[in-house]
Scaffold this motif. Structure first.
Motif, mmCIF file in Angstrom:
data_model
loop_
_atom_site.group_PDB
_atom_site.id
_atom_site.type_symbol
_atom_site.label_atom_id
_atom_site.label_comp_id
_atom_site.label_asym_id
_atom_site.label_seq_id
_atom_site.Cartn_x
_atom_site.Cartn_y
_atom_site.Cartn_z
ATOM 1 N N VAL A 168 0.868 -1.179 0.000
ATOM 2 C CA VAL A 168 0.000 0.000 0.000
ATOM 3 C C VAL A 168 0.899 1.222 0.000
ATOM 4 O O VAL A 168 1.826 1.321 0.800
ATOM 5 C CB VAL A 168 -0.925 0.012 1.235
ATOM 6 N N THR A 169 0.626 2.159 -0.902
ATOM 7 C CA THR A 169 1.398 3.395 -0.966
ATOM 8 C C THR A 169 0.471 4.580 -0.714
ATOM 9 O O THR A 169 -0.746 4.462 -0.804
ATOM 10 C CB THR A 169 2.064 3.559 -2.343
ATOM 11 N N GLN A 170 1.058 5.725 -0.426
ATOM 12 C CA GLN A 170 0.269 6.935 -0.206
ATOM 13 C C GLN A 170 -0.495 7.310 -1.473
ATOM 14 O O GLN A 170 -1.621 7.797 -1.405
ATOM 15 C CB GLN A 170 1.168 8.091 0.245
ATOM 16 N N GLU A 171 0.096 7.079 -2.635
ATOM 17 C CA GLU A 171 -0.585 7.387 -3.896
ATOM 18 C C GLU A 171 -1.854 6.553 -4.055
ATOM 19 O O GLU A 171 -2.875 7.043 -4.545
ATOM 20 C CB GLU A 171 0.352 7.142 -5.093
ATOM 21 N N PHE A 209 -10.273 -2.521 -6.375
ATOM 22 C CA PHE A 209 -9.519 -2.206 -7.592
ATOM 23 C C PHE A 209 -8.319 -1.318 -7.272
ATOM 24 O O PHE A 209 -7.234 -1.504 -7.812
ATOM 25 C CB PHE A 209 -10.432 -1.521 -8.619
ATOM 26 N N VAL A 210 -8.509 -0.350 -6.374
ATOM 27 C CA VAL A 210 -7.439 0.596 -6.031
ATOM 28 C C VAL A 210 -6.386 -0.051 -5.134
ATOM 29 O O VAL A 210 -5.185 0.054 -5.384
ATOM 30 C CB VAL A 210 -8.020 1.860 -5.356
ATOM 31 N N LEU A 211 -6.820 -0.737 -4.068
ATOM 32 C CA LEU A 211 -5.887 -1.251 -3.056
ATOM 33 C C LEU A 211 -5.544 -2.727 -3.219
ATOM 34 O O LEU A 211 -4.592 -3.203 -2.621
ATOM 35 C CB LEU A 211 -6.472 -1.046 -1.653
ATOM 36 N N GLN A 224 6.378 -2.869 10.337
ATOM 37 C CA GLN A 224 5.031 -3.263 9.938
ATOM 38 C C GLN A 224 4.158 -2.025 9.839
ATOM 39 O O GLN A 224 4.205 -1.153 10.701
ATOM 40 C CB GLN A 224 4.435 -4.230 10.947
ATOM 41 N N LYS A 225 3.360 -1.944 8.771
ATOM 42 C CA LYS A 225 2.412 -0.852 8.591
ATOM 43 C C LYS A 225 1.037 -1.445 8.359
ATOM 44 O O LYS A 225 0.900 -2.492 7.734
ATOM 45 C CB LYS A 225 2.816 0.039 7.425
ATOM 46 N N ARG A 226 0.019 -0.741 8.870
ATOM 47 C CA ARG A 226 -1.369 -1.207 8.763
ATOM 48 C C ARG A 226 -2.220 -0.113 8.143
ATOM 49 O O ARG A 226 -1.976 1.073 8.360
ATOM 50 C CB ARG A 226 -1.928 -1.541 10.134
ATOM 51 N N PHE A 227 -3.248 -0.548 7.425
ATOM 52 C CA PHE A 227 -4.233 0.371 6.876
ATOM 53 C C PHE A 227 -5.580 -0.344 6.872
ATOM 54 O O PHE A 227 -5.670 -1.486 6.429
ATOM 55 C CB PHE A 227 -3.843 0.804 5.455
ATOM 56 N N TRP A 254 -1.460 5.361 6.864
ATOM 57 C CA TRP A 254 -1.657 6.291 5.754
ATOM 58 C C TRP A 254 -3.028 6.932 5.898
ATOM 59 O O TRP A 254 -3.962 6.301 6.365
ATOM 60 C CB TRP A 254 -1.604 5.579 4.401
ATOM 61 N N GLN A 255 -3.166 8.167 5.471
ATOM 62 C CA GLN A 255 -4.454 8.866 5.466
ATOM 63 C C GLN A 255 -4.652 9.536 4.118
ATOM 64 O O GLN A 255 -3.722 10.158 3.590
ATOM 65 C CB GLN A 255 -4.523 9.915 6.584
ATOM 66 N N PRO A 256 -5.857 9.408 3.545
ATOM 67 C CA PRO A 256 -6.113 10.083 2.268
ATOM 68 C C PRO A 256 -5.999 11.589 2.427
ATOM 69 O O PRO A 256 -6.566 12.169 3.356
ATOM 70 C CB PRO A 256 -7.550 9.674 1.916
ATOM 71 N N SER A 257 -5.280 12.232 1.530
ATOM 72 C CA SER A 257 -5.046 13.667 1.666
ATOM 73 C C SER A 257 -6.217 14.494 1.157
ATOM 74 O O SER A 257 -6.329 15.665 1.491
ATOM 75 C CB SER A 257 -3.782 14.071 0.891
ATOM 76 N N ASN A 258 -7.134 13.900 0.383
ATOM 77 C CA ASN A 258 -8.198 14.681 -0.218
ATOM 78 C C ASN A 258 -9.557 14.464 0.460
ATOM 79 O O ASN A 258 -10.568 14.798 -0.106
ATOM 80 C CB ASN A 258 -8.299 14.332 -1.701
ATOM 81 N N TRP A 259 -9.571 13.914 1.667
ATOM 82 C CA TRP A 259 -10.833 13.701 2.366
ATOM 83 C C TRP A 259 -11.231 14.951 3.114
ATOM 84 O O TRP A 259 -10.384 15.692 3.589
ATOM 85 C CB TRP A 259 -10.698 12.517 3.335
#
Length: 114
Positions: free
Chosen positions: A39-42, A58-60, A89-92, A108-113
């Protein structure tokens, strides 16, 4: 008597050969081991509130954990072990209300929310 000595010698050699894996020899190439979802920030930035489960998949990609007791939560976990043996370790997590994306949590957090 010689057969007993031979068996002891073979046992000792096998023990020494398996003990070699405990030592880290210099110059031996070690690889980085990555497990779980990438999982990436993009990828996270592409998420929008109200997306369907199919769009999120589809995205993740397919989530690593889909809890049977909580079907409205998907967990994406990424674990990396470096050649030096260090682990990170990273979780989302994504949360749904029915079939619609309602929220996220994790590293990670969506920047456009809103």
């Amino acid at each position: 008597m010689p057969s007993v000595v031979r068996i002891l010698l073979i046992t000792a050699l096998c023990s020494v050969a398996t003990a070699c894996s405990l030592f880290k020899f210099p110059g031996v190439h070690r690889i980085q081991v990555q497990q779980g979802n990438i999982v990436t920030q993009e990828m996270v930035d592409q998420l929008k509130p109200g997306m369907t489960r199919r769009q999120v998949r589809f995205v993740l990609g397919t989530p690593l954990l889909e809890d049977t007791f909580n079907p409205n939560r998907w967990d994406y976990i990424n674990r990396v072990r470096t050649p030096k043996g260090e682990e990170s370790q990273k979780r989302f997590s994504v949360y749904f209300n029915g079939d619609r994306l309602m929220g996220t949590s994790g590293d990670w957090q969506p920047s456009n929310w809103p």
